[in-house]
Motif scaffolding. Structure first.
Motif, PDB file in Angstrom:
ATOM      1  N   THR A   1      33.783  61.936 -22.372  1.00 50.77           N
ATOM      2  CA  THR A   1      34.480  62.611 -21.271  1.00 50.77           C
ATOM      3  C   THR A   1      34.942  64.009 -21.701  1.00 50.77           C
ATOM      4  N   ILE A   2      34.892  64.282 -22.996  1.00 51.94           N
ATOM      5  CA  ILE A   2      35.358  65.569 -23.533  1.00 51.94           C
ATOM      6  C   ILE A   2      34.220  66.574 -23.496  1.00 51.94           C
ATOM      7  N   TYR A   3      34.380  67.628 -22.734  1.00 54.54           N
ATOM      8  CA  TYR A   3      33.457  68.768 -22.752  1.00 54.54           C
ATOM      9  C   TYR A   3      34.189  69.982 -22.219  1.00 54.54           C
TER      10      TYR A   3
ATOM     11  N   VAL B   1      43.784  59.332 -19.579  1.00 55.67           N
ATOM     12  CA  VAL B   1      43.636  59.528 -21.013  1.00 55.67           C
ATOM     13  C   VAL B   1      43.830  58.222 -21.783  1.00 55.67           C
ATOM     14  N   ARG B   2      44.610  57.321 -21.263  1.00 59.48           N
ATOM     15  CA  ARG B   2      44.812  56.028 -21.945  1.00 59.48           C
ATOM     16  C   ARG B   2      43.494  55.273 -22.054  1.00 59.48           C
ATOM     17  N   ASP B   3      42.711  55.253 -20.974  1.00 55.38           N
ATOM     18  CA  ASP B   3      41.409  54.578 -21.011  1.00 55.38           C
ATOM     19  C   ASP B   3      40.446  55.329 -21.921  1.00 55.38           C
ATOM     20  N   LEU B   4      40.505  56.651 -21.896  1.00 55.09           N
ATOM     21  CA  LEU B   4      39.645  57.455 -22.762  1.00 55.09           C
ATOM     22  C   LEU B   4      39.863  57.076 -24.226  1.00 55.09           C
TER      23      LEU B   4
ATOM     24  N   ALA C   1      27.065  65.652 -17.954  1.00 56.76           N
ATOM     25  CA  ALA C   1      27.891  66.344 -18.940  1.00 56.76           C
ATOM     26  C   ALA C   1      28.301  65.391 -20.062  1.00 56.76           C
ATOM     27  N   LYS C   2      28.706  64.167 -19.693  1.00 55.97           N
ATOM     28  CA  LYS C   2      29.102  63.218 -20.734  1.00 55.97           C
ATOM     29  C   LYS C   2      27.901  62.861 -21.613  1.00 55.97           C
TER      30      LYS C   2
ATOM     31  N   GLY D   1      35.136  55.318 -15.683  1.00 61.41           N
ATOM     32  CA  GLY D   1      35.591  54.686 -16.911  1.00 61.41           C
ATOM     33  C   GLY D   1      37.085  54.479 -16.975  1.00 61.41           C
ATOM     34  N   GLY D   2      37.782  54.732 -15.871  1.00 59.35           N
ATOM     35  CA  GLY D   2      39.225  54.563 -15.803  1.00 59.35           C
ATOM     36  C   GLY D   2      39.892  55.836 -15.342  1.00 59.35           C
TER      37      GLY D   2
END
Length: 433
Positions: free
Chosen positions: A240-242, A229-232, A346-347, A275-276
């Motif tokens: 990344t949110i779905y 979540v830090r990278d997000l 999805a992203k 992405g992390g």
């Protein structure tokens, strides 16, 4: 849960800075991880969007399309970031279009890890490795090739059949406490258990973690990978949110979750994947902690990752990203350039639907997965073609929706790039390569 249904009129912008008042009832009563009933702090609302992997057939284009709220919140009690809506997993995963083996990066990463674990854990013909949400056997096949018995657990029937055909024994079911009891009763306990990119999909986290503990040998090892979540947040990776991703983890949130069920995070690695990501190694109570775990837990607290304030400006930063990307795309269209996209992911669905990018900007999407080709993207209804279409139709620019595999895809598309084709990487800021 009754979804909203909207007619198919093309893409519409869904980004909002906070959840709409009319949708306040969608906020979870309690945190998914710790059960705390205190208020969950809003981070971002993406409005109502279609399910990100609900690819459409041509016949479905004329039908109404279900949409669901997509709101991100933070639990101050345990630091878990999560969405508020839970779509029934049977609707999401029983027929699933994502096959891990289509990504060379995923297969290569799995192979390197397995070769290392077989040596470090001294696994052999008398061992058992279990993977939850084992997909098409992309990971377990490497254990099999080294003579280590495996069992995959995969709820998507279409994907489980592919794994079985590959020679990876696969149980088609959802993993949880009940299934774990049946496996334990049959004497099927894991020396190593993998849970790669699955905890984010789990509505009842406690039941799954209890199940993991139940099927783990006394000296067994659990290996978990999750997007970090830090990278997000830091890199504006909002796509990344779905709806499949219910939870977004810090190491602190994972440590608290496993600790509540008699397990210990013993080591951690940060990965560039997706992405992390975090890769955490988990054992039973009494397992020693590495310095890396202690240092990262301390670092998360020091930078404020456990506080609501860390997430306060995320929505504004996502809105800014949308403005930057749309300005670039519209400028290219105004110059008469032809645009397409790579990755019916999805992203990609989240990005296109959030920013309102549809057929007025993009002509089509290409994807390497033959399962997706011939279908249409949810919400935006762009046709999905094979990657060969880039050379055949030669768009001037391609929006790289699967930017998390940029290195792999750019290498694969060297012929298109050699003919003058350019890619647009949208995250963390739009750039042309």
């Amino acid at each position: 849960m009754a979804p909203a249904v909207r007619a198919r009129r093309g893409a519409a912008t869904h980004l909002e800075l906070v959840p709409r008042a009319s949708e306040a009832i969608t906020v979870s009563v309690a945190c998914r991880a710790c059960g705390d009933g205190g208020p969950l702090a809003p981070i971002l609302s993406l409005g109502r969007t279609p399910l990100a992997n609900a690819l459409l057939t041509a016949e479905q284009l004329a039908e109404p399309e279900p949409t669901y709220p997509l709101d991100l919140v933070f639990c101050p009690a345990c630091s878990l970031v999560q969405i508020t809506e839970t779509v029934p997993p049977e609707r999401l995963f029983r027929d699933y279009p994502y096959f891990s083996s289509f990504s060379d990066t995923m297969v290569r990463s799995a192979k390197e890890l397995i070769e290392r674990l077989v040596a470090e854990c001294k696994l052999g013909s008398g061992s058992l490795v279990i993977e939850i949400a084992s997909n098409d056997g992309y990971l377990l096949q490497h254990y099999r090739d080294l003579g280590v018995p495996v069992l995959g657990i995969e709820p998507a029937a279409n994907i489980a059949r592919v794994a079985e055909a590959r020679g990876v024994p696969t149980l088609c079911d959802f993993f949880g406490a009940a299934l774990a009891e049946r496996l334990a009763a049959d004497g099927r306990l894991a020396d190593v258990l993998h849970a790669n990119n699955v905890l984010a999909h789990v509505a009842e986290l406690g039941g799954v973690v209890r199940g993991i503990r139940r099927v783990l040998q006394p000296g067994g090892l659990v290996v978990v990978e999750v997007p970090y979540v830090r990278d997000l947040i830091d890199r504006r990776e909002f796509d990344t949110i779905y709806h499949e991703h219910l939870s977004y983890f810090s190491l602190t949130a994972l440590d608290r979750l496993f600790g509540a069920h008699g397990l210990v995070v013993s080591d951690v690695e940060r990965l560039a994947l997706h992405g992390g990501s975090l890769r955490v190694f988990v054992g039973r109570q009494g397992s020693p902690r590495s310095d890396r775990v202690r240092e990262l837990l301390s670092d998360e607290r020091a930078i404020g990752l456990l506080d609501t304030a860390y997430y306060r400006d995320f929505a504004v930063r996502v809105e800014t990203l949308g403005g930057e990307l749309l300005a670039l795309l519209r400028e290219l269209k105004a110059r008469g350039k032809r645009l397409a996209a790579y990755g019916a992911s999805a992203k990609g669905s989240t990005l296109l639907n959030t920013f309102g990018i549809g057929a007025e900007i993009l002509d089509f999407v290409v994807d390497r997965s033959s399962v997706k080709q011939g279908r249409y993207t949810p919400g935006t209804h762009l046709p999905i073609l094979p990657p060969a279409a880039l050379l055949e139709r030669r768009p001037d620019y391609v929006l790289l929706l699967t930017w998390n595999f940029a290195e792999e895809i750019l290498a694969q598309q060297a012929p298109y790039r050699a003919q003058g084709g350019r890619f647009i990487v949208p995250v963390p800021e739009p750039r042309v390569v």
